[in-house]
Design an enzyme around this catalytic site. Structure first.
Site, short mmCIF file in Angstrom:
data_model
loop_
_atom_site.label_atom_id
_atom_site.label_comp_id
_atom_site.label_asym_id
_atom_site.label_seq_id
_atom_site.Cartn_x
_atom_site.Cartn_y
_atom_site.Cartn_z
N ALA A 13 0.92 -1.14 -0.07
CA ALA A 13 -0.08 0.01 0.21
C ALA A 13 0.96 1.07 0.14
O ALA A 13 2.07 1.43 0.41
CB ALA A 13 -0.84 -0.09 1.21
N CYS A 14 0.35 2.21 -0.44
CA CYS A 14 1.06 3.67 -0.45
C CYS A 14 1.53 3.98 0.92
O CYS A 14 0.91 3.74 2.11
CB CYS A 14 -0.21 4.66 -0.68
SG CYS A 14 0.62 6.60 -0.98
N PRO A 15 2.86 4.36 1.06
CA PRO A 15 3.63 4.78 -0.21
C PRO A 15 4.62 3.81 -0.58
O PRO A 15 5.54 3.91 -1.20
CB PRO A 15 4.35 6.23 0.47
CG PRO A 15 4.68 5.45 1.75
CD PRO A 15 3.27 4.87 2.22
#
Length: 75
Positions: A13-15
């Site tokens: 998942a981000c980042p």
């Protein structure tokens, strides 16, 4: 498209896809192409912004087997 190295960011998942992409590019020489595979929908906007900010070229992006695929050329 031919590429020199591949990084699979599936499940991240981000980042993290961007952080890991930056690290993968650091080990490459100018002009080489990195193929990145991601599952995070946010990576579409993030990868374009990353390329613009770092000077690396986003050559192509698309979908493959319900995943996002990016080809980045190291500056």
């Amino acid at each position: 498209m031919e590429f020199n190295k591949e990084f699979d960011a599936s499940g991240l998942a981000c980042p993290m896809p961007i952080v890991k992409t930056k690290k993968a590019l650091a080990d490459m020489t100018s002009g080489q192409i990195l193929r990145v595979v991601a599952t995070d929908p946010g990576s579409v906007c993030d990868m374009a912004a990353f390329a613009e900010q770092t000077g690396n070229a986003l050559l192509e992006q698309g979908n493959e087997n319900s995943k996002f695929v990016f080809y980045l050329k190291k500056a």
